[in-house]
Design a protein around this motif. Structure first.
Motif, PDB file in Angstrom:
ATOM      1  N   SER A  37       0.838  -1.200   0.000  1.00 30.31           N
ATOM      2  CA  SER A  37       0.000   0.000   0.000  1.00 30.31           C
ATOM      3  C   SER A  37       0.875   1.253   0.000  1.00 30.31           C
ATOM      4  CB  SER A  37      -0.930  -0.011   1.216  1.00 30.31           C
ATOM      5  OG  SER A  37      -1.758  -1.160   1.178  1.00 30.31           O
ATOM      6  N   LYS A  51      -4.530   2.627   2.150  1.00 32.92           N
ATOM      7  CA  LYS A  51      -4.430   2.535   3.617  1.00 32.92           C
ATOM      8  C   LYS A  51      -3.209   1.727   4.040  1.00 32.92           C
ATOM      9  CE  LYS A  51      -9.253   3.039   4.756  1.00 32.92           C
ATOM     10  NZ  LYS A  51     -10.399   2.203   4.413  1.00 32.92           N
ATOM     11  N   THR A  59      -4.588  -4.434   4.578  1.00 38.85           N
ATOM     12  CA  THR A  59      -5.414  -4.467   3.366  1.00 38.85           C
ATOM     13  C   THR A  59      -6.138  -5.812   3.291  1.00 38.85           C
ATOM     14  OG1 THR A  59      -3.747  -3.097   2.282  1.00 38.85           O
ATOM     15  CG2 THR A  59      -5.376  -4.151   0.851  1.00 38.85           C
ATOM     16  N   ASP A  75      -4.031  -2.787  -5.350  1.00 38.45           N
ATOM     17  CA  ASP A  75      -3.473  -3.104  -4.038  1.00 38.45           C
ATOM     18  C   ASP A  75      -4.167  -4.358  -3.515  1.00 38.45           C
ATOM     19  OD1 ASP A  75      -2.075  -2.869  -1.687  1.00 38.45           O
ATOM     20  OD2 ASP A  75      -3.325  -1.269  -0.855  1.00 38.45           O
TER      21      ASP A  75
HETATM   22 MG   LIG Z   1      -1.752  -3.048   2.343  1.00 38.98          MG
END
Ligand SMILES: [Mg+2]
Ligand SMILES: Nc1nc2c(ncn2[C@@H]2O[C@H](COP(=O)(O)OP(=O)(O)OP(=O)(O)O)[C@@H](O)[C@H]2O)c(=O)[nH]1
Length: 201
Positions: A37, A51, A59, A75
């Motif tokens: 991320s 995030k 995530t 992501d």
């Molecule tokens: Mg992540």
């Protein structure tokens, strides 16, 4: 290439929720907490587009970010996080398999490994999976700000040998000091941008 525009589009748990506009996608894979991320934030020069978390497993969904209205950065949740339940691991497996094996729009899978450590067995499996499916090989060794030049030199050899990849397929990068950002962007997006920026009429 200059990143002029970056926008979060959607989070998905299944194929029905993926974007439907046929733009090419580049996905980041790797262990939980390796910096997937963070690298999206570093590339787009945004502090919190994706995030980021101190604890692994931040995530949980597949997140799509539209770049320059041309292509998506994707992501993905990480693997290798010990503290998740068996049910959670199975959910992760289905989520990843659905995306990675069926997604036509997916053009490149960038593997992130921690520059401080020898790649794990899971990293080797992931790299072999990428190779087996015919995607171009691109590995990024993350958190290089935590290493001296000497350590980078040593760890480069360990990573090359463990993953059995060529020198040109590995980039050291830090999302913290962003050393190597231009090189990273040019390398990762090179073929996608060439395809997309050539006018087709
Ligand atoms: Mg992540
Ligand atoms: N020093 C340093 N820390 C980093 C770097 N990249 C990420 N981190 C830190 O590592 C932690 C994890 O980063 P994330 O980007 O959330 O990692 P992730 O791979 O997305 O993790 P999951 O979503 O759990 O799979 C955060 O505390 C980040 O601040 C880097 O280049 N240098």
């Amino acid at each position: 290439m200059e990143i002029k525009q970056s926008e979060f589009i959607t989070s998905a748990v299944s194929g029905a929720q993926y974007p439907k506009d046929n733009r090419p996608e580049i996905a980041f894979v790797g262990r939980s907490n390796v910096g997937k991320s963070s690298i999206i934030n570093a590339i787009t020069n945004r502090k919190a587009l994706a995030k980021v978390g101190n604890t692994p497993g931040k995530t949980r969904l597949i997140n799509f970010f539209l770049i320059n209205n041309l292509f998506y950065l994707v992501d993905l949740p990480g693997y290798g996080y010990a503290k998740v339940s068996k049910a959670e691991k199975e959910k992760w497996g289905h989520l990843m398999e659905d995306y990675l094996t069926k997604r036509q729009e997916l053009k490149k899978v960038v593997l992130l490994v921690d520059s401080r450590h020898k790649p794990t067995e899971d990293d080797v499996l992931m790299l072999n999976w990428i190779r087996h499916h015919g995607y171009p090989i691109q590995v990024v060794a993350t958190k290089s700000d935590k290493l001296s030049k000497n350590e980078i030199r040593k760890n480069r050899q360990v990573i090359l040998e463990t993953l059995k990849i060529a020198e040109s397929e590995l980039i050291f990068f830090s999302s913290t000091n962003k050393v190597g950002r231009e090189e990273l962007i040019n390398t990762i997006f090179h073929d996608i941008v060439q395809q997309e920026e050539v006018p087709n009429n």
